[in-house]
Write a protein that holds these residues in place. Structure first.
Motif, PDB file in Angstrom:
ATOM      1  N   PRO A   2       6.085  -8.920  -6.870  1.00 30.35           N
ATOM      2  CA  PRO A   2       6.409  -8.155  -8.076  1.00 30.35           C
ATOM      3  C   PRO A   2       5.776  -6.756  -8.165  1.00 30.35           C
ATOM      4  O   PRO A   2       6.048  -6.026  -9.108  1.00 30.35           O
ATOM      5  CB  PRO A   2       5.856  -9.039  -9.196  1.00 30.35           C
ATOM      6  N   ARG A   3       4.970  -6.370  -7.202  1.00 28.15           N
ATOM      7  CA  ARG A   3       4.224  -5.115  -7.342  1.00 28.15           C
ATOM      8  C   ARG A   3       5.098  -3.872  -7.446  1.00 28.15           C
ATOM      9  O   ARG A   3       4.688  -2.878  -8.029  1.00 28.15           O
ATOM     10  CB  ARG A   3       3.216  -4.952  -6.208  1.00 28.15           C
ATOM     11  N   GLY A   4       6.292  -3.901  -6.930  1.00 28.85           N
ATOM     12  CA  GLY A   4       7.172  -2.744  -7.014  1.00 28.85           C
ATOM     13  C   GLY A   4       8.065  -2.738  -8.246  1.00 28.85           C
ATOM     14  O   GLY A   4       8.811  -1.791  -8.480  1.00 28.85           O
ATOM     15  N   ARG A   5       7.965  -3.780  -9.056  1.00 27.94           N
ATOM     16  CA  ARG A   5       8.848  -3.921 -10.224  1.00 27.94           C
ATOM     17  C   ARG A   5       8.797  -2.723 -11.182  1.00 27.94           C
ATOM     18  O   ARG A   5       9.856  -2.233 -11.586  1.00 27.94           O
ATOM     19  CB  ARG A   5       8.501  -5.220 -10.947  1.00 27.94           C
ATOM     20  N   PRO A   6       7.612  -2.217 -11.549  1.00 27.19           N
ATOM     21  CA  PRO A   6       7.594  -1.056 -12.451  1.00 27.19           C
ATOM     22  C   PRO A   6       8.355   0.147 -11.891  1.00 27.19           C
ATOM     23  O   PRO A   6       9.070   0.833 -12.623  1.00 27.19           O
ATOM     24  CB  PRO A   6       6.104  -0.742 -12.612  1.00 27.19           C
ATOM     25  N   LEU A   7       8.229   0.381 -10.598  1.00 27.51           N
ATOM     26  CA  LEU A   7       8.936   1.492  -9.979  1.00 27.51           C
ATOM     27  C   LEU A   7      10.446   1.258 -10.022  1.00 27.51           C
ATOM     28  O   LEU A   7      11.228   2.173 -10.299  1.00 27.51           O
ATOM     29  CB  LEU A   7       8.463   1.658  -8.540  1.00 27.51           C
ATOM     30  N   GLU A  45       0.829  -1.214   0.000  1.00 28.75           N
ATOM     31  CA  GLU A  45       0.000   0.000   0.000  1.00 28.75           C
ATOM     32  C   GLU A  45       0.861   1.261   0.000  1.00 28.75           C
ATOM     33  O   GLU A  45       0.447   2.297  -0.505  1.00 28.75           O
ATOM     34  CB  GLU A  45      -0.920   0.019   1.218  1.00 28.75           C
ATOM     35  N   ARG A  46       2.057   1.164   0.530  1.00 32.40           N
ATOM     36  CA  ARG A  46       2.946   2.331   0.620  1.00 32.40           C
ATOM     37  C   ARG A  46       3.580   2.673  -0.732  1.00 32.40           C
ATOM     38  O   ARG A  46       4.275   3.673  -0.845  1.00 32.40           O
ATOM     39  CB  ARG A  46       4.047   2.100   1.659  1.00 32.40           C
ATOM     40  N   LEU A  47       3.340   1.864  -1.760  1.00 28.47           N
ATOM     41  CA  LEU A  47       3.808   2.217  -3.103  1.00 28.47           C
ATOM     42  C   LEU A  47       3.158   3.512  -3.583  1.00 28.47           C
ATOM     43  O   LEU A  47       3.643   4.145  -4.509  1.00 28.47           O
ATOM     44  CB  LEU A  47       3.499   1.088  -4.105  1.00 28.47           C
ATOM     45  N   GLU A  48       2.048   3.881  -2.944  1.00 24.07           N
ATOM     46  CA  GLU A  48       1.332   5.109  -3.304  1.00 24.07           C
ATOM     47  C   GLU A  48       1.746   6.296  -2.436  1.00 24.07           C
ATOM     48  O   GLU A  48       1.155   7.365  -2.531  1.00 24.07           O
ATOM     49  CB  GLU A  48      -0.180   4.882  -3.159  1.00 24.07           C
ATOM     50  N   PRO A 101       8.867  10.029  -2.812  1.00 26.74           N
ATOM     51  CA  PRO A 101       9.464   9.097  -3.766  1.00 26.74           C
ATOM     52  C   PRO A 101      10.513   8.170  -3.141  1.00 26.74           C
ATOM     53  O   PRO A 101      10.667   7.029  -3.577  1.00 26.74           O
ATOM     54  CB  PRO A 101      10.092   9.995  -4.830  1.00 26.74           C
ATOM     55  N   VAL A 102      11.211   8.640  -2.115  1.00 22.57           N
ATOM     56  CA  VAL A 102      12.194   7.786  -1.444  1.00 22.57           C
ATOM     57  C   VAL A 102      11.484   6.629  -0.741  1.00 22.57           C
ATOM     58  O   VAL A 102      11.917   5.480  -0.817  1.00 22.57           O
ATOM     59  CB  VAL A 102      13.062   8.601  -0.456  1.00 22.57           C
ATOM     60  N   THR A 103      10.385   6.936  -0.098  1.00 27.10           N
ATOM     61  CA  THR A 103       9.592   5.892   0.563  1.00 27.10           C
ATOM     62  C   THR A 103       9.062   4.902  -0.453  1.00 27.10           C
ATOM     63  O   THR A 103       9.139   3.683  -0.246  1.00 27.10           O
ATOM     64  CB  THR A 103       8.424   6.515   1.355  1.00 27.10           C
ATOM     65  N   ARG A 104       8.543   5.398  -1.577  1.00 25.12           N
ATOM     66  CA  ARG A 104       8.037   4.494  -2.623  1.00 25.12           C
ATOM     67  C   ARG A 104       9.140   3.557  -3.114  1.00 25.12           C
ATOM     68  O   ARG A 104       8.914   2.364  -3.289  1.00 25.12           O
ATOM     69  CB  ARG A 104       7.459   5.299  -3.787  1.00 25.12           C
ATOM     70  N   PHE A 105      10.335   4.107  -3.323  1.00 26.42           N
ATOM     71  CA  PHE A 105      11.449   3.272  -3.778  1.00 26.42           C
ATOM     72  C   PHE A 105      11.800   2.224  -2.726  1.00 26.42           C
ATOM     73  O   PHE A 105      11.998   1.051  -3.053  1.00 26.42           O
ATOM     74  CB  PHE A 105      12.684   4.120  -4.105  1.00 26.42           C
ATOM     75  N   ASP A 106      11.890   2.641  -1.465  1.00 28.96           N
ATOM     76  CA  ASP A 106      12.222   1.695  -0.392  1.00 28.96           C
ATOM     77  C   ASP A 106      11.188   0.585  -0.287  1.00 28.96           C
ATOM     78  O   ASP A 106      11.533  -0.578  -0.041  1.00 28.96           O
ATOM     79  CB  ASP A 106      12.360   2.424   0.944  1.00 28.96           C
ATOM     80  N   VAL A 107       9.928   0.930  -0.484  1.00 35.01           N
ATOM     81  CA  VAL A 107       8.856  -0.069  -0.463  1.00 35.01           C
ATOM     82  C   VAL A 107       9.014  -1.042  -1.636  1.00 35.01           C
ATOM     83  O   VAL A 107       8.906  -2.260  -1.468  1.00 35.01           O
ATOM     84  CB  VAL A 107       7.471   0.610  -0.479  1.00 35.01           C
ATOM     85  N   ALA A 108       9.296  -0.510  -2.811  1.00 40.38           N
ATOM     86  CA  ALA A 108       9.495  -1.372  -3.984  1.00 40.38           C
ATOM     87  C   ALA A 108      10.668  -2.313  -3.763  1.00 40.38           C
ATOM     88  O   ALA A 108      10.604  -3.498  -4.114  1.00 40.38           O
ATOM     89  CB  ALA A 108       9.725  -0.516  -5.230  1.00 40.38           C
TER      90      ALA A 108
END
Length: 86
Positions: free
Chosen positions: A39-44, A16-19, A23-30
């Motif tokens: 695989p949900r963070g793969r596009p990021l 859920e934190r991919l949203e 952007p640093v948090t999104r990357f760390d989550v991915a």
């Protein structure tokens, strides 16, 4: 089993934190999701390959995710093969 349901729920909470707006948090989550084999963070991570500051971490995460997927696939194939022998 019960542990799978719990771990799936925790992975969903992380995903859920991919949203997240940061952007640093999104990357760390991915990255964390890749470590968990999700695989949900793969596009990021693929997008981050173009970022000079994040590219090596993105490559590392994508490679680890692939290794983890390959290990899980081999284990599943071994189990299926064992089942055919009995």
């Amino acid at each position: 089993g019960h542990e799978d349901i719990d771990s799936d729920r925790y992975v969903d909470l992380i995903a859920e934190r991919l949203e997240h707006r940061d952007p640093v948090t999104r990357f760390d989550v991915a990255y964390a999701l890749a470590d968990l084999g999700d695989p949900r963070g793969r596009p990021l991570l693929i997008t981050a390959l173009a970022d000079e500051q994040r590219s090596w971490d993105a490559v590392t995460a994508l490679a680890r995710a692939r290794q983890r997927r390959d290990v899980l696939l081999r284990a599943e194939l071994r189990e299926r093969h064992r089942g055919l022998k009995h």
